[in-house]
Design a protein around this motif. Sequence first.
Motif, PDB file in Angstrom:
ATOM      1  N   MET A  13       0.819  -1.202   0.000  1.00 14.04           N
ATOM      2  CA  MET A  13       0.000   0.000   0.000  1.00 14.04           C
ATOM      3  C   MET A  13       0.858   1.258   0.000  1.00 14.04           C
ATOM      4  O   MET A  13       2.010   1.239   0.483  1.00 14.04           O
ATOM      5  CB  MET A  13      -0.957   0.016   1.194  1.00 14.04           C
ATOM      6  CG  MET A  13      -0.312  -0.051   2.546  1.00 14.04           C
ATOM      7  SD  MET A  13      -1.514  -0.225   3.898  1.00 14.04           S
ATOM      8  CE  MET A  13      -2.322   1.366   3.918  1.00 14.04           C
ATOM      9  N   GLY A  14       0.294   2.324  -0.530  1.00 10.00           N
ATOM     10  CA  GLY A  14       0.961   3.611  -0.510  1.00 10.00           C
ATOM     11  C   GLY A  14       0.661   4.330   0.787  1.00 10.00           C
ATOM     12  O   GLY A  14      -0.215   3.929   1.555  1.00 10.00           O
ATOM     13  N   GLU A  99      -1.464 -19.679  26.471  1.00 14.00           N
ATOM     14  CA  GLU A  99      -1.147 -20.305  25.188  1.00 14.00           C
ATOM     15  C   GLU A  99      -1.847 -19.562  24.064  1.00 14.00           C
ATOM     16  O   GLU A  99      -3.037 -19.747  23.828  1.00 14.00           O
ATOM     17  CB  GLU A  99      -1.535 -21.771  25.228  1.00 14.00           C
ATOM     18  CG  GLU A  99      -0.632 -22.563  26.146  1.00 14.00           C
ATOM     19  CD  GLU A  99      -1.168 -23.935  26.503  1.00 14.00           C
ATOM     20  OE1 GLU A  99      -0.610 -24.555  27.411  1.00 14.00           O
ATOM     21  OE2 GLU A  99      -2.157 -24.359  25.872  1.00 14.00           O
ATOM     22  N   GLN A 100      -1.089 -18.728  23.384  1.00 13.44           N
ATOM     23  CA  GLN A 100      -1.643 -17.966  22.278  1.00 13.44           C
ATOM     24  C   GLN A 100      -1.374 -18.717  20.984  1.00 13.44           C
ATOM     25  O   GLN A 100      -0.271 -19.221  20.761  1.00 13.44           O
ATOM     26  CB  GLN A 100      -1.004 -16.580  22.221  1.00 13.44           C
ATOM     27  CG  GLN A 100      -1.348 -15.736  23.438  1.00 13.44           C
ATOM     28  CD  GLN A 100      -0.769 -14.342  23.362  1.00 13.44           C
ATOM     29  OE1 GLN A 100      -0.429 -13.837  22.300  1.00 13.44           O
ATOM     30  NE2 GLN A 100      -0.660 -13.704  24.507  1.00 13.44           N
ATOM     31  N   PHE A 101      -2.399 -18.751  20.142  1.00 13.73           N
ATOM     32  CA  PHE A 101      -2.297 -19.425  18.859  1.00 13.73           C
ATOM     33  C   PHE A 101      -2.261 -18.357  17.774  1.00 13.73           C
ATOM     34  O   PHE A 101      -3.169 -17.524  17.694  1.00 13.73           O
ATOM     35  CB  PHE A 101      -3.468 -20.387  18.667  1.00 13.73           C
ATOM     36  CG  PHE A 101      -3.439 -21.524  19.644  1.00 13.73           C
ATOM     37  CD1 PHE A 101      -4.011 -21.393  20.892  1.00 13.73           C
ATOM     38  CD2 PHE A 101      -2.811 -22.710  19.323  1.00 13.73           C
ATOM     39  CE1 PHE A 101      -3.968 -22.432  21.816  1.00 13.73           C
ATOM     40  CE2 PHE A 101      -2.764 -23.758  20.234  1.00 13.73           C
ATOM     41  CZ  PHE A 101      -3.344 -23.617  21.492  1.00 13.73           C
ATOM     42  N   PHE A 102      -1.218 -18.420  16.957  1.00 17.94           N
ATOM     43  CA  PHE A 102      -0.982 -17.378  15.972  1.00 17.94           C
ATOM     44  C   PHE A 102      -1.495 -17.766  14.590  1.00 17.94           C
ATOM     45  O   PHE A 102      -1.461 -18.930  14.199  1.00 17.94           O
ATOM     46  CB  PHE A 102       0.519 -17.088  15.860  1.00 17.94           C
ATOM     47  CG  PHE A 102       1.070 -16.301  17.016  1.00 17.94           C
ATOM     48  CD1 PHE A 102       1.422 -16.943  18.195  1.00 17.94           C
ATOM     49  CD2 PHE A 102       1.238 -14.927  16.920  1.00 17.94           C
ATOM     50  CE1 PHE A 102       1.928 -16.225  19.272  1.00 17.94           C
ATOM     51  CE2 PHE A 102       1.746 -14.204  17.995  1.00 17.94           C
ATOM     52  CZ  PHE A 102       2.092 -14.852  19.160  1.00 17.94           C
ATOM     53  N   GLY A 103      -1.925 -16.759  13.851  1.00 16.29           N
ATOM     54  CA  GLY A 103      -2.232 -16.934  12.446  1.00 16.29           C
ATOM     55  C   GLY A 103      -0.956 -16.870  11.615  1.00 16.29           C
ATOM     56  O   GLY A 103       0.126 -16.643  12.151  1.00 16.29           O
ATOM     57  N   PRO A 104      -1.078 -17.061  10.301  1.00 14.18           N
ATOM     58  CA  PRO A 104       0.100 -17.072   9.426  1.00 14.18           C
ATOM     59  C   PRO A 104       0.677 -15.688   9.170  1.00 14.18           C
ATOM     60  O   PRO A 104       1.799 -15.562   8.692  1.00 14.18           O
ATOM     61  CB  PRO A 104      -0.424 -17.694   8.127  1.00 14.18           C
ATOM     62  CG  PRO A 104      -1.875 -17.373   8.144  1.00 14.18           C
ATOM     63  CD  PRO A 104      -2.306 -17.392   9.572  1.00 14.18           C
ATOM     64  N   GLY A 105      -0.092 -14.648   9.475  1.00 17.92           N
ATOM     65  CA  GLY A 105       0.409 -13.291   9.304  1.00 17.92           C
ATOM     66  C   GLY A 105       0.063 -12.676   7.965  1.00 17.92           C
ATOM     67  O   GLY A 105      -0.262 -13.366   6.992  1.00 17.92           O
ATOM     68  N   THR A 106       0.115 -11.352   7.934  1.00 18.02           N
ATOM     69  CA  THR A 106       0.001 -10.578   6.690  1.00 18.02           C
ATOM     70  C   THR A 106       1.312  -9.831   6.511  1.00 18.02           C
ATOM     71  O   THR A 106       1.728  -9.076   7.399  1.00 18.02           O
ATOM     72  CB  THR A 106      -1.149  -9.552   6.757  1.00 18.02           C
ATOM     73  OG1 THR A 106      -2.399 -10.232   6.808  1.00 18.02           O
ATOM     74  CG2 THR A 106      -1.116  -8.630   5.538  1.00 18.02           C
ATOM     75  N   ARG A 107       1.958 -10.068   5.384  1.00 17.95           N
ATOM     76  CA  ARG A 107       3.207  -9.339   5.071  1.00 17.95           C
ATOM     77  C   ARG A 107       2.825  -8.004   4.452  1.00 17.95           C
ATOM     78  O   ARG A 107       2.293  -7.966   3.343  1.00 17.95           O
ATOM     79  CB  ARG A 107       4.047 -10.170   4.101  1.00 17.95           C
ATOM     80  CG  ARG A 107       5.269  -9.460   3.545  1.00 17.95           C
ATOM     81  CD  ARG A 107       6.325  -9.224   4.587  1.00 17.95           C
ATOM     82  NE  ARG A 107       6.802 -10.451   5.193  1.00 17.95           N
ATOM     83  CZ  ARG A 107       7.610 -10.493   6.238  1.00 17.95           C
ATOM     84  NH1 ARG A 107       8.021  -9.376   6.813  1.00 17.95           N
ATOM     85  NH2 ARG A 107       8.010 -11.638   6.727  1.00 17.95           N
ATOM     86  N   LEU A 108       3.058  -6.923   5.178  1.00 20.93           N
ATOM     87  CA  LEU A 108       2.680  -5.576   4.720  1.00 20.93           C
ATOM     88  C   LEU A 108       3.901  -4.820   4.238  1.00 20.93           C
ATOM     89  O   LEU A 108       4.927  -4.769   4.937  1.00 20.93           O
ATOM     90  CB  LEU A 108       2.022  -4.805   5.868  1.00 20.93           C
ATOM     91  CG  LEU A 108       1.698  -3.342   5.587  1.00 20.93           C
ATOM     92  CD1 LEU A 108       0.598  -3.224   4.547  1.00 20.93           C
ATOM     93  CD2 LEU A 108       1.287  -2.616   6.862  1.00 20.93           C
ATOM     94  N   THR A 109       3.786  -4.240   3.056  1.00 24.02           N
ATOM     95  CA  THR A 109       4.818  -3.358   2.514  1.00 24.02           C
ATOM     96  C   THR A 109       4.201  -1.993   2.251  1.00 24.02           C
ATOM     97  O   THR A 109       3.182  -1.900   1.546  1.00 24.02           O
ATOM     98  CB  THR A 109       5.394  -3.914   1.202  1.00 24.02           C
ATOM     99  OG1 THR A 109       5.908  -5.227   1.435  1.00 24.02           O
ATOM    100  CG2 THR A 109       6.523  -3.026   0.688  1.00 24.02           C
ATOM    101  N   VAL A 110       4.786  -0.957   2.827  1.00 22.31           N
ATOM    102  CA  VAL A 110       4.306   0.415   2.637  1.00 22.31           C
ATOM    103  C   VAL A 110       5.311   1.149   1.754  1.00 22.31           C
ATOM    104  O   VAL A 110       6.507   1.235   2.087  1.00 22.31           O
ATOM    105  CB  VAL A 110       4.149   1.149   3.974  1.00 22.31           C
ATOM    106  CG1 VAL A 110       3.598   2.561   3.740  1.00 22.31           C
ATOM    107  CG2 VAL A 110       3.246   0.370   4.911  1.00 22.31           C
ATOM    108  N   LEU A 111       4.816   1.643   0.622  1.00 19.12           N
ATOM    109  CA  LEU A 111       5.718   2.305  -0.325  1.00 19.12           C
ATOM    110  C   LEU A 111       5.718   3.819  -0.138  1.00 19.12           C
ATOM    111  O   LEU A 111       4.725   4.391   0.300  1.00 19.12           O
ATOM    112  CB  LEU A 111       5.294   1.959  -1.762  1.00 19.12           C
ATOM    113  CG  LEU A 111       5.296   0.458  -2.096  1.00 19.12           C
ATOM    114  CD1 LEU A 111       4.749   0.240  -3.493  1.00 19.12           C
ATOM    115  CD2 LEU A 111       6.716  -0.102  -1.983  1.00 19.12           C
TER     116      LEU A 111
END
Lengths: 111, 112
Positions: A13-14, A99-111
Amino acid sequence: DTEVTQTPKHLVMGMTNKKSLKCEQHMGHRAMYWYKQKAKKPPELMFVYSYEKLSINESVPSRFSPECPNSSLLNLHLHALQPEDSALYLCASSQDWNEQFFGPGTRLTVL
Amino acid sequence: DQQVKQNSPSLSVQEGRISILNCDYTNSMFDYFLWYKKYPAEGPTFLISISSIKDKNEDGRFTVFLNKSAKHLSLHIVPSQPGDSAVYFCAASLQGAQKLVFGQGTRLTINP
């Protein structure tokens, strides 16, 4: 269903864009979390929701806005981000704060 | 002030041998400890945990040991397998604090 799902997997995202990250769990967990993780660093807690109410905000800038529409869903609304906000954003859930269970994540790139 | 420390950024072990990952903490009020495993570009996966009232917990190839007097915990993996190659984070929690404190992580590499 014993997993936490996150969408999207990747987001570019910008700095003027508005976008949202989504997280869902169907384990009946009462707590949900947003973390930010930079490369070679541990996850850094951003927000905690307990029974759909915001219980912890770790002094996160207002350009990040969490929302918990119901007990299964957690959103993170993004607006006017900076390039240094680029990171892996992780959602987690837990029943008992431990015990926290994590999701796979979102890879965010800010331009 | 880093309350949970993993002093070894990396560890290399031969396949089939024992891997020992270490973690130290400073806050004696922590009452629950966890180990997570993380592959690149994925979320951490919960491995094993231990309550402060115990000194050992075992689950298959994974054993966690807690030494409260030394404020030290360790994760033993035996035998080590190539799929164990990942970054391992230890974490600690405080009753009622609603959050985990993570160490910096140790990258484990299992060599064939």
